[in-house]
Scaffold this motif. Structure first.
Motif, PDB file in Angstrom:
ATOM      1  N   GLN A   1      32.702 -33.754  33.579  1.00 40.80           N
ATOM      2  CA  GLN A   1      33.017 -32.353  33.835  1.00 40.80           C
ATOM      3  C   GLN A   1      34.456 -31.997  33.472  1.00 40.80           C
ATOM      4  N   ASN A   2      35.312 -33.009  33.286  1.00 38.57           N
ATOM      5  CA  ASN A   2      36.726 -32.756  32.969  1.00 38.57           C
ATOM      6  C   ASN A   2      37.127 -33.226  31.577  1.00 38.57           C
ATOM      7  N   LEU A   3      36.139 -33.410  30.708  1.00 42.41           N
ATOM      8  CA  LEU A   3      36.452 -33.928  29.379  1.00 42.41           C
ATOM      9  C   LEU A   3      37.400 -33.033  28.593  1.00 42.41           C
ATOM     10  N   LYS A   4      37.388 -31.740  28.886  1.00 42.49           N
ATOM     11  CA  LYS A   4      38.283 -30.830  28.164  1.00 42.49           C
ATOM     12  C   LYS A   4      39.752 -31.157  28.455  1.00 42.49           C
ATOM     13  N   ARG A   5      39.996 -31.917  29.540  1.00 47.90           N
ATOM     14  CA  ARG A   5      41.364 -32.321  29.869  1.00 47.90           C
ATOM     15  C   ARG A   5      41.862 -33.431  28.946  1.00 47.90           C
ATOM     16  N   VAL A   6      40.940 -34.074  28.236  1.00 52.65           N
ATOM     17  CA  VAL A   6      41.350 -35.075  27.242  1.00 52.65           C
ATOM     18  C   VAL A   6      41.743 -34.300  25.991  1.00 52.65           C
ATOM     19  N   ASN A   7      42.988 -33.883  25.956  1.00 54.08           N
ATOM     20  CA  ASN A   7      43.469 -32.975  24.917  1.00 54.08           C
ATOM     21  C   ASN A   7      44.652 -33.584  24.169  1.00 54.08           C
ATOM     22  N   LYS A   8      45.289 -32.753  23.383  1.00 52.78           N
ATOM     23  CA  LYS A   8      46.401 -33.220  22.562  1.00 52.78           C
ATOM     24  C   LYS A   8      47.514 -33.828  23.409  1.00 52.78           C
ATOM     25  N   ALA A   9      47.789 -33.190  24.541  1.00 55.64           N
ATOM     26  CA  ALA A   9      48.864 -33.698  25.400  1.00 55.64           C
ATOM     27  C   ALA A   9      48.576 -35.117  25.870  1.00 55.64           C
ATOM     28  N   LEU A  10      47.336 -35.380  26.265  1.00 57.88           N
ATOM     29  CA  LEU A  10      46.979 -36.728  26.713  1.00 57.88           C
ATOM     30  C   LEU A  10      47.002 -37.700  25.548  1.00 57.88           C
ATOM     31  N   ARG A  11      46.537 -37.243  24.394  1.00 60.68           N
ATOM     32  CA  ARG A  11      46.510 -38.134  23.228  1.00 60.68           C
ATOM     33  C   ARG A  11      47.915 -38.527  22.769  1.00 60.68           C
ATOM     34  N   GLU A  12      48.893 -37.701  23.068  1.00 63.19           N
ATOM     35  CA  GLU A  12      50.280 -37.993  22.664  1.00 63.19           C
ATOM     36  C   GLU A  12      51.071 -38.687  23.766  1.00 63.19           C
ATOM     37  N   ASP A  13      50.441 -38.941  24.884  1.00 62.77           N
ATOM     38  CA  ASP A  13      51.102 -39.586  26.011  1.00 62.77           C
ATOM     39  C   ASP A  13      51.206 -41.090  25.745  1.00 62.77           C
ATOM     40  N   PRO A  14      52.412 -41.649  25.618  1.00 62.01           N
ATOM     41  CA  PRO A  14      52.558 -43.091  25.344  1.00 62.01           C
ATOM     42  C   PRO A  14      51.860 -43.972  26.387  1.00 62.01           C
ATOM     43  N   ALA A  15      51.909 -43.547  27.656  1.00 62.42           N
ATOM     44  CA  ALA A  15      51.263 -44.351  28.705  1.00 62.42           C
ATOM     45  C   ALA A  15      49.754 -44.381  28.518  1.00 62.42           C
TER      46      ALA A  15
ATOM     47  N   THR B   1      32.211 -54.009  26.666  1.00 63.55           N
ATOM     48  CA  THR B   1      31.610 -53.251  27.765  1.00 63.55           C
ATOM     49  C   THR B   1      32.461 -52.046  28.127  1.00 63.55           C
ATOM     50  N   THR B   2      33.775 -52.240  28.185  1.00 61.27           N
ATOM     51  CA  THR B   2      34.662 -51.135  28.550  1.00 61.27           C
ATOM     52  C   THR B   2      34.617 -50.022  27.517  1.00 61.27           C
ATOM     53  N   LEU B   3      34.664 -50.369  26.234  1.00 61.91           N
ATOM     54  CA  LEU B   3      34.621 -49.342  25.192  1.00 61.91           C
ATOM     55  C   LEU B   3      33.274 -48.634  25.170  1.00 61.91           C
ATOM     56  N   ARG B   4      32.212 -49.369  25.470  1.00 65.90           N
ATOM     57  CA  ARG B   4      30.903 -48.711  25.513  1.00 65.90           C
ATOM     58  C   ARG B   4      30.838 -47.727  26.681  1.00 65.90           C
ATOM     59  N   ARG B   5      31.425 -48.088  27.807  1.00 71.05           N
ATOM     60  CA  ARG B   5      31.485 -47.157  28.932  1.00 71.05           C
ATOM     61  C   ARG B   5      32.306 -45.922  28.572  1.00 71.05           C
ATOM     62  N   LEU B   6      33.438 -46.142  27.925  1.00 70.71           N
ATOM     63  CA  LEU B   6      34.259 -45.012  27.476  1.00 70.71           C
ATOM     64  C   LEU B   6      33.474 -44.098  26.555  1.00 70.71           C
ATOM     65  N   ASN B   7      32.691 -44.712  25.681  1.00 70.89           N
ATOM     66  CA  ASN B   7      31.902 -43.935  24.726  1.00 70.89           C
ATOM     67  C   ASN B   7      30.782 -43.180  25.424  1.00 70.89           C
ATOM     68  N   GLU B   8      30.088 -43.842  26.334  1.00 62.86           N
ATOM     69  CA  GLU B   8      29.002 -43.192  27.055  1.00 62.86           C
ATOM     70  C   GLU B   8      29.514 -42.006  27.874  1.00 62.86           C
ATOM     71  N   ALA B   9      30.710 -42.141  28.417  1.00 63.09           N
ATOM     72  CA  ALA B   9      31.274 -41.071  29.240  1.00 63.09           C
ATOM     73  C   ALA B   9      31.833 -39.937  28.398  1.00 63.09           C
ATOM     74  N   GLY B  10      31.955 -40.139  27.070  1.00 68.16           N
ATOM     75  CA  GLY B  10      32.482 -39.100  26.199  1.00 68.16           C
ATOM     76  C   GLY B  10      33.992 -39.117  26.063  1.00 68.16           C
TER      77      GLY B  10
ATOM     78  N   PHE C   1      35.932 -41.676  24.865  1.00 68.88           N
ATOM     79  CA  PHE C   1      36.357 -42.367  23.642  1.00 68.88           C
ATOM     80  C   PHE C   1      36.523 -41.367  22.493  1.00 68.88           C
ATOM     81  N   GLY C   2      35.479 -40.604  22.219  1.00 68.06           N
ATOM     82  CA  GLY C   2      35.520 -39.670  21.097  1.00 68.06           C
ATOM     83  C   GLY C   2      36.494 -38.529  21.290  1.00 68.06           C
ATOM     84  N   ARG C   3      36.784 -38.164  22.536  1.00 67.44           N
ATOM     85  CA  ARG C   3      37.774 -37.118  22.809  1.00 67.44           C
ATOM     86  C   ARG C   3      39.191 -37.660  22.648  1.00 67.44           C
ATOM     87  N   PHE C   4      39.414 -38.891  23.102  1.00 67.05           N
ATOM     88  CA  PHE C   4      40.755 -39.465  23.031  1.00 67.05           C
ATOM     89  C   PHE C   4      41.117 -39.868  21.604  1.00 67.05           C
TER      90      PHE C   4
END
Length: 978
Positions: free
Chosen positions: A438-452, A469-478, A480-483
């Motif tokens: 429900q919060n995938l829109k928060r994975v935005n440019k600002a987060l992608r540019e965050d060094p941490a 397994t971790t990357l597959r979970r990231l992908n299933e949750a959406g 991975f592709g947003r980040f």
């Protein structure tokens, strides 16, 4: 009207109001009133008997045919899949009621029925839901109050006879209410069928009794057991149908992410909440309104697709095969766009829908678990009493947060929760995953540019704790592709060919898992060199990032390797890689097919091939990185693609290149290597008791290329074979040996050399069912040919059964003697190409390179694989007066890629332009199989994509930019008999 029949108003559908709403103009599909009038007229004209039954059956068949035609017309004109399956069910309902009335009132009337002779017709299963695909079975329950009476038995039998005569496939049972309840308690399948039971006709009170007692005796208190049974059943079904929702030929009904998964959610919801419509789960706070719309949208897509499949196949075909995909893509509204074929865009949409089904399942399970306090099956006893880990809550041994606001306020937590789960080997609570979605829109440019945030991602990618397994979970949750938006572009991206088994994102994640397994030593037997050198690479992060990005540009217009290298140059600095590391990653992505191309498609016994590859790699570090990347990439293509033959070829290339880069081979001139090989063989032969005269005679037989191109073990075997043949004055000697190192059978032939020898041998092997994967061809100074062929069975693996080896030797002998004509024999053996193979069109292509070898012209031919292809190609080479000196034979799914090192009759390269054009013309004619696209028209045709697009960078030092380009494809040297 007899009292035994409880009839509702004439046109009642029996559906819930929600289901009935999607059926427009129902009477134009079938009007039961008009059909009953027509039946009454027949009954007045004809007495009961065979003639009346024939007339009734003809009337019913006509009504069924007209009704189905109307439903099909609506579907073809744009009706949704949901509306179509409802309309099909309505049609069958009305017909069923007419048949039941006819049988009960006219054929077996009963004026004063007893209580025990009551009967109710009930729809169960999918038909009970009011959903019936065009070619689906219908499931019926004939419900009794007690035991079956003679009259009820007659009614049931006659109804079934009518249905069978109408062509229905019927699943049926005749049971009392008590029997239904007893069986429902013992069998989950029967319980599920009764859960979906819908009254069709007959005694409604009897049906109400069943519903009431089912709710009281089965549903009440049985929720946890039913849920557990359905989820276990789902897991078993997933395993049976491949375990991945990204199978390239999915079963859209039973496979992971298919209709049955949606049905499972509906069954559980109905069992727990007594809802007939998934939308009512909003009131129960199980789904939000948006999630219900996602459910309905996914279900409608799958129903529409299933209807198309049933109409196309004229049967209940649930597997979306390659040939069906191509036919259905335009019908589903997809066209070619932005470098993707219509079928690729269609299948991407399918896989995204399958992923959506998985998301909804996770959300639903979280809601019912919270309500029913079900304990997780993944409990870790050591952590039971811990309530927090690294700031995250621990609920039933899974990480969670207090609310979705946590992710809204600090989007980086959406990444950190996956990292913490990976670090502590925990799962993530489905409710937390729901809030992330429900919060995938928060994975935005600002987060992608965050060094941490980028450091968190790199820790997950290069972690020693199961990154797959971790990357597959990231992908299933959406996430991975947003980040990483470039990765988002390949999510659910299929590659429409028979070589790749998975979508690009699944292939990439599998490859990372394989890299991790190589590091852990789990693949030491299958990939020993990679398992050794992986620990010598200077930067693990470079290697993991290269594997992540190697196919990142698949599906774009242009060369995916070149475009991928540009992506790597852009994103690597963001993830904290230095300029030098970024350059290495970009180089690896650009050349990620170079090692497999060279090993599988070039003669590494040719000094120039080895030198050119070494010039491309330049350093031992890049060689190590490229080897591990190549192994991970090939193994992740799909089951059975990696084999010992590929492993051996890559090992040989690696060791030779490493020696060359370290100065080992370069320090020795060719003459020195020839002298060294002869000296070693001389010593071995002396130990074996050979005379000085015999040794000298044998050493004179070979040309320098023979001595420098083979190792001492092969020289020793050849020496013994030649000596035996000369002593026996044998015109033909055939030796077979199973090479366990390569898991192939080596066939060595010693015979008088003559034009067309290679072609005849290839033809004989094709007739015998052997598949040539490589050839070493030598002519000795005495005019004899000493040729070695590595062959496999049609399905890969050693060609080692004694009967097959005997047949192979006999075929070679007969062919060389002129008693066997391979082309006619292959034509006699020829079987039709399966439809799923015919769908792939491979444009015949001939590529000539005069710069890849100092002494040979290298000819690469590409075409659709088929029995006898190699024979036809080599026959064409013979007619062109070309002498084949070496060959590499490979298959990539439906595409055959064969490379020949040839010379003219005088032993030189072919450089005459007119002759080169004639060679291309003749080979193209040999490649065309009557079902492929002519090469001149290929540019304008829509064809199946090759495993990778033609380019020459993988051999950049072999072919200058202005020279002929060599097709670049992924390796698969497993060929059916050719």
């Amino acid at each position: 009207m007899p009292a035994s029949l409880d009839i509702t108003p004439p046109e009642d559908s029996g559906f819930t109001p929600e289901a009935e709403a999607v059926i427009e103009d129902r009477r134009s599909i079938l009007s039961r009133r008009r059909l009953l009038v027509a039946l009454a007229e027949i009954a007045e004209r004809q007495p009961a008997g065979p003639e009346q039954r024939s007339s009734v059956l003809a009337l019913l068949k006509g009504a069924l045919s007209d009704g189905r035609a109307e439903v099909r017309r609506r579907f073809d004109e744009g009706a949704s899949g949901t509306a179509t399956v409802r309309a099909e069910s309505y049609l069958v309902d009305q017909l069923m009621r007419v048949i039941y009335d006819h049988v009960g009132q006219r054929l077996y009337p009963l004026a004063n029925p007893s209580t025990g002779e009551r009967l109710c017709l009930v729809a169960v299963g999918g038909y009970g839901r009011g959903e019936l695909a065009p070619q689906s079975d219908i499931d019926l329950l004939f419900l009794l109050p007690y035991k079956l009476t003679p009259r009820s038995e007659q009614v049931v039998e006659e109804v079934l006879y009518f249905l069978w005569d109408l062509g229905f496939k019927v699943g049926h049972a005749t049971r009392s209410v008590a029997e239904c309840l007893r069986l429902a308690k013992a069998d989950t399948t029967i319980c599920t069928a009764l859960l979906e039971a819908r009254w069709l006709w007959g005694d409604q009170d009897l049906f109400r009794e069943l519903r009431q007692r089912f709710a009281k005796d089965v549903q009440a208190g049985g929720g946890a057991r039913f849920i557990e049974a359905k989820l276990t059943e789902r897991a078993t079904r997933h395993k049976r149908f491949g375990g991945s929702r990204y199978s390239l030929e999915p079963n859209i009904k039973e496979g992971k992410g298919g209709l049955r998964d949606l049905h499972t959610l509906f069954w559980i919801a109905k069992f727990l909440y007594n809802v007939d419509d998934i939308a009512k789960l909003v009131e129960r706070k199980v789904f939000t309104g948006a999630e219900v719309r996602r459910f309905e949208k996914a279900q409608n897509f799958l129903w529409t697709l299933r209807c198309h499949m049933h109409y196309r196949a004229a049967r209940a075909d649930e597997r979306l095969t390659f040939d069906m995909q191509k036919d259905l893509a335009p019908l589903m509204g997809f066209t070619a766009h932005a470098g993707l074929m219509d079928v690729e865009r269609f299948m991407k949409r399918y896989f995204l829908v399958a992923k959506e089904v998985g998301d909804l399942t996770r959300i639903f399970c979280a809601a019912i678990e919270a309500e029913h306090d079900r304990r997780s099956r993944f409990r870790l006893p050591s952590l039971r009493r811990r309530r927090k880990i690294d700031g995250f809550g621990l609920e039933r041994d899974r990480l969670t947060v207090t609310s979705g606001e946590v992710f809204a306020e600090k989007p980086i937590e959406m990444l950190r929760i996956f990292r913490v789960a990976q670090k502590h080997e925990l799962d993530i609570h489905p409710q937390a995953l729901r809030w992330i979605t429900q919060n995938l829109k928060r994975v935005n440019k600002a987060l992608r540019e965050d060094p941490a945030a980028n450091e968190l991602f790199m820790e997950m990618l290069a972690s020693k704790h199961d990154p797959e397994t971790t990357l597959r979970r990231l992908n299933e949750a959406g996430v991975f592709g947003r980040f990483l938006p470039d990765f988002g572009r390949v999510v659910a991206q299929m590659q429409y060919n028979m070589y790749h088994h998975y979508t690009v994102d699944e292939h990439t994640i599998f490859a990372i898992g394989i890299l991790h397994a190589i590091e852990q030593g789990s693949l030491a037997n299958e990939a020993p060199i990679a398992s050794e050198v992986v620990h010598k690479v200077l930067s693990r992060r470079v290697l993991y990032m290269a594997v992540l990005l190697h196919d990142i540009a698949k599906g774009r217009q242009g060369d995916h390797s070149l475009l991928g290298a540009k992506v790597a140059s852009k994103v690597c600095p963001r993830f904290g890689l230095s300029a030098g590391q970024t350059e290495t990653v970009a180089w690896l992505v650009l050349h990620h097919l170079a090692m497999s191309d060279t090993a599988f498609k070039r003669d590494i016994d040719d000094p120039k091939t080895l030198q050119d590859f070494a010039d491309l790699v330049q350093s031992p570090e890049r060689l190590r990185l490229l080897l591990v990347l190549t192994v991970a990439d090939i193994r992740a293509v799909g089951p059975g693609v990696w084999n010992a033959w590929k492993a051996a070829l890559l090992r040989d290339l690696y060791w030779r290149t490493e020696a060359l880069l370290s100065g080992g081979l370069a320090a020795q001139s060719r003459d020195a290597r020839v002298k060294g090989a002869k000296d070693i063989l001389k010593e071995k032969l002396q130990e074996s008791g050979w005379s000085t005269k015999d040794i000298a005679a044998h050493l004179r037989r070979g040309y320098p290329a023979y001595w420098s191109g083979l190792d001492v073990e092969i020289h020793l075997r050849h020496a013994r074979l030649v000596r035996e043949a000369e002593n026996n004055a044998a015109p033909l000697t055939i030796d077979t040996r199973v090479d366990r190192y390569r898991e192939a059978t080596e066939v060595t032939i010693y015979a008088a050399d003559h034009p067309g020898l290679f072609s005849r041998i290839a033809g004989a092997m094709a007739v015998a069912g052997a598949s040539i994967t490589a050839a070493r061809i030598f002519t000795l100074r005495n005019g004899m040919a000493l040729d070695s062929f590595f062959v496999e069975g049609a399905n890969g693996g050693p060609f080692d059964q004694p009967g097959k080896l005997a047949r192979l030797s006999a075929a070679i002998e007969q062919c060389l003697a002129g008693r066997l004509r391979p082309l006619q024999e292959l034509e006699a053996q020829k079987s039709p190409i399966p439809s799923r193979l015919r769908v792939f069109k491979v444009s015949p292509q001939v590529l000539v390179d005069n710069k890849a070898s100092r002494n040979h012209t290298v000819i690469e031919v590409n075409g659709r694989d088929r029995p006898g292809l190699l024979y036809q190609v080599t026959q064409a080479l013979t007619k062109l007066n070309l002498i084949v000196k070496a060959a590499r034979i490979a298959t990539f799914g439906e595409r055959a890629v064969d490379v020949f090192y040839v010379q003219d009759a005088l032993g030189g390269k072919i450089d005459n332009k007119v002759r080169l054009e004639n060679i291309e013309k003749k080979l193209l004619a040999a490649l065309e199989d009557g079902d492929c696209i002519p090469a001149k028209k290929a540019a304008k045709a829509v064809t199946a994509k090759s495993p990778a697009k033609p380019q020459s960078r993988s051999l950049a030092k072999v072919v200058p930019k202005d020279g002929p380009k060599l097709a670049k494809t992924g390796p698969k040297p497993v060929r059916g008999s050719r």
